[in-house]
Design a protein around this motif. Structure first.
Motif, PDB file in Angstrom:
ATOM      1  N   TYR A  89     -56.410  44.338 -18.722  1.00  0.00           N
ATOM      2  CA  TYR A  89     -56.536  45.741 -18.322  1.00  0.00           C
ATOM      3  C   TYR A  89     -55.406  46.578 -18.912  1.00  0.00           C
ATOM      4  N   HIS A  90     -55.693  47.850 -19.128  1.00  0.00           N
ATOM      5  CA  HIS A  90     -54.654  48.768 -19.589  1.00  0.00           C
ATOM      6  C   HIS A  90     -53.679  49.067 -18.454  1.00  0.00           C
ATOM      7  N   VAL A  91     -52.376  49.092 -18.789  1.00  0.00           N
ATOM      8  CA  VAL A  91     -51.369  49.517 -17.811  1.00  0.00           C
ATOM      9  C   VAL A  91     -50.673  50.792 -18.306  1.00  0.00           C
ATOM     10  N   CYS A  92     -51.102  51.294 -19.476  1.00  0.00           N
ATOM     11  CA  CYS A  92     -50.496  52.517 -20.009  1.00  0.00           C
ATOM     12  C   CYS A  92     -51.044  53.729 -19.260  1.00  0.00           C
ATOM     13  N   HIS A  93     -50.346  54.870 -19.401  1.00  0.00           N
ATOM     14  CA  HIS A  93     -50.783  56.074 -18.694  1.00  0.00           C
ATOM     15  C   HIS A  93     -52.083  56.621 -19.271  1.00  0.00           C
ATOM     16  N   VAL A  94     -52.328  56.255 -20.526  1.00  0.00           N
ATOM     17  CA  VAL A  94     -53.497  56.823 -21.206  1.00  0.00           C
ATOM     18  C   VAL A  94     -54.808  56.229 -20.679  1.00  0.00           C
ATOM     19  N   HIS A  95     -54.818  54.880 -20.534  1.00  0.00           N
ATOM     20  CA  HIS A  95     -56.079  54.225 -20.140  1.00  0.00           C
ATOM     21  C   HIS A  95     -55.914  53.382 -18.885  1.00  0.00           C
ATOM     22  N   PHE A  96     -54.976  53.712 -18.035  1.00  0.00           N
ATOM     23  CA  PHE A  96     -54.607  52.811 -16.942  1.00  0.00           C
ATOM     24  C   PHE A  96     -55.816  52.307 -16.157  1.00  0.00           C
ATOM     25  N   GLY A  97     -55.860  50.970 -15.989  1.00  0.00           N
ATOM     26  CA  GLY A  97     -56.891  50.368 -15.129  1.00  0.00           C
ATOM     27  C   GLY A  97     -58.185  50.022 -15.859  1.00  0.00           C
ATOM     28  N   SER A  98     -58.387  50.597 -17.044  1.00  0.00           N
ATOM     29  CA  SER A  98     -59.647  50.270 -17.734  1.00  0.00           C
ATOM     30  C   SER A  98     -59.464  48.995 -18.561  1.00  0.00           C
ATOM     31  N   SER A  99     -60.577  48.379 -18.953  1.00  0.00           N
ATOM     32  CA  SER A  99     -60.535  47.100 -19.654  1.00  0.00           C
ATOM     33  C   SER A  99     -60.078  47.297 -21.104  1.00  0.00           C
ATOM     34  N   ARG A 100     -59.268  46.331 -21.617  1.00  0.00           N
ATOM     35  CA  ARG A 100     -58.777  46.424 -22.995  1.00  0.00           C
ATOM     36  C   ARG A 100     -59.802  45.874 -23.979  1.00  0.00           C
ATOM     37  N   LYS A 101     -60.762  45.149 -23.465  1.00  0.00           N
ATOM     38  CA  LYS A 101     -61.769  44.500 -24.326  1.00  0.00           C
ATOM     39  C   LYS A 101     -61.097  43.616 -25.372  1.00  0.00           C
ATOM     40  N   GLU A 102     -60.101  42.804 -24.895  1.00  0.00           N
ATOM     41  CA  GLU A 102     -59.425  41.806 -25.737  1.00  0.00           C
ATOM     42  C   GLU A 102     -58.532  42.408 -26.818  1.00  0.00           C
ATOM     43  N   GLU A 103     -58.458  43.753 -26.908  1.00  0.00           N
ATOM     44  CA  GLU A 103     -57.614  44.340 -27.951  1.00  0.00           C
ATOM     45  C   GLU A 103     -56.247  44.694 -27.367  1.00  0.00           C
ATOM     46  N   ASP A 104     -55.226  44.502 -28.240  1.00  0.00           N
ATOM     47  CA  ASP A 104     -53.897  44.934 -27.809  1.00  0.00           C
ATOM     48  C   ASP A 104     -53.818  46.448 -27.856  1.00  0.00           C
ATOM     49  N   CYS A 105     -53.079  47.021 -26.888  1.00  0.00           N
ATOM     50  CA  CYS A 105     -52.911  48.470 -26.837  1.00  0.00           C
ATOM     51  C   CYS A 105     -51.440  48.804 -27.053  1.00  0.00           C
ATOM     52  N   LEU A 106     -51.171  49.647 -28.060  1.00  0.00           N
ATOM     53  CA  LEU A 106     -49.784  49.993 -28.391  1.00  0.00           C
ATOM     54  C   LEU A 106     -49.119  50.769 -27.254  1.00  0.00           C
ATOM     55  N   PHE A 107     -49.909  51.614 -26.575  1.00  0.00           N
ATOM     56  CA  PHE A 107     -49.348  52.373 -25.441  1.00  0.00           C
ATOM     57  C   PHE A 107     -48.874  51.404 -24.347  1.00  0.00           C
ATOM     58  N   CYS A 108     -49.752  50.432 -24.025  1.00  0.00           N
ATOM     59  CA  CYS A 108     -49.412  49.432 -23.004  1.00  0.00           C
ATOM     60  C   CYS A 108     -48.170  48.656 -23.423  1.00  0.00           C
ATOM     61  N   LEU A 109     -48.150  48.172 -24.676  1.00  0.00           N
ATOM     62  CA  LEU A 109     -47.040  47.333 -25.132  1.00  0.00           C
ATOM     63  C   LEU A 109     -45.720  48.107 -25.111  1.00  0.00           C
ATOM     64  N   SER A 110     -45.762  49.347 -25.558  1.00  0.00           N
ATOM     65  CA  SER A 110     -44.505  50.102 -25.568  1.00  0.00           C
ATOM     66  C   SER A 110     -44.078  50.411 -24.137  1.00  0.00           C
ATOM     67  N   PHE A 111     -45.058  50.646 -23.245  1.00  0.00           N
ATOM     68  CA  PHE A 111     -44.736  50.896 -21.846  1.00  0.00           C
ATOM     69  C   PHE A 111     -44.095  49.666 -21.201  1.00  0.00           C
ATOM     70  N   LEU A 112     -44.689  48.495 -21.456  1.00  0.00           N
ATOM     71  CA  LEU A 112     -44.141  47.256 -20.901  1.00  0.00           C
ATOM     72  C   LEU A 112     -42.757  46.970 -21.466  1.00  0.00           C
ATOM     73  N   ASN A 113     -42.546  47.257 -22.732  1.00  0.00           N
ATOM     74  CA  ASN A 113     -41.233  47.056 -23.354  1.00  0.00           C
ATOM     75  C   ASN A 113     -40.188  47.939 -22.707  1.00  0.00           C
ATOM     76  N   LYS A 114     -40.573  49.182 -22.447  1.00  0.00           N
ATOM     77  CA  LYS A 114     -39.632  50.128 -21.825  1.00  0.00           C
ATOM     78  C   LYS A 114     -39.246  49.653 -20.430  1.00  0.00           C
ATOM     79  N   GLN A 115     -40.215  49.070 -19.708  1.00  0.00           N
ATOM     80  CA  GLN A 115     -39.945  48.592 -18.349  1.00  0.00           C
ATOM     81  C   GLN A 115     -39.057  47.369 -18.342  1.00  0.00           C
ATOM     82  N   ASN A 116     -39.093  46.638 -19.445  1.00  0.00           N
ATOM     83  CA  ASN A 116     -38.432  45.325 -19.476  1.00  0.00           C
ATOM     84  C   ASN A 116     -36.966  45.433 -19.890  1.00  0.00           C
TER      85      ASN A 116
END
Ligand code: ZN
Length: 117
Positions: A89-116
């Motif tokens: 699932y997307h955790v980024c602000h752009v698509h939060f909660g919707s399915s990623r359909k197996e694709e990586d999302c740059l918004f999600c990855l950068s968001f997770l990196n910032k949190q980490n």
């Protein structure tokens, strides 16, 4: 010399001596009181200092505890989001909660990196 007058003088002298003794006792009493007062003041200052130190330590411990709790919160939040992302699932602000359909999302990855941090 008049006998009566002489007795009066003797009595007066005795009175003076007695008064002097009382005065000396009073002086010693005052000296002891002053000493005790100084000792109490010192002890009071010392105790106040200790109390200040204890309060400082308590404040520091509380601050550290708050910081630790805050870090735990952030850490746990990050773990939950990372898990959600892993589950697809997307955790980024752009698509939060919707399915990623197996694709990586740059918004999600950068968001997770910032949190980490
Ligand atoms: Zn996303």
């Amino acid at each position: 010399m008049d006998r009566n007058f002489f007795d009066t003088i003797i009595d007066f002298e005795k009175q003076l001596e007695s008064t002097q003794l009382q005065f000396r006792a009073l002086k010693e009493f005052v000296a002891i009181m002053v000493e005790e007062r100084e000792a109490l003041q010192q002890e009071n200052n010392h105790l106040r200092q200790r109390l200040d130190e204890i309060h400082e330590k308590e404040a520091m411990i509380e601050k550290l505890r708050d910081e630790k709790l805050h870090k735990l919160d952030v850490g746990e939040g990050h773990d939950n989001l990372a898990r959600l992302y892993q589950e697809g699932y997307h955790v980024c602000h752009v698509h939060f909660g919707s399915s990623r359909k197996e694709e990586d999302c740059l918004f999600c990855l950068s968001f997770l990196n910032k949190q980490n941090i």
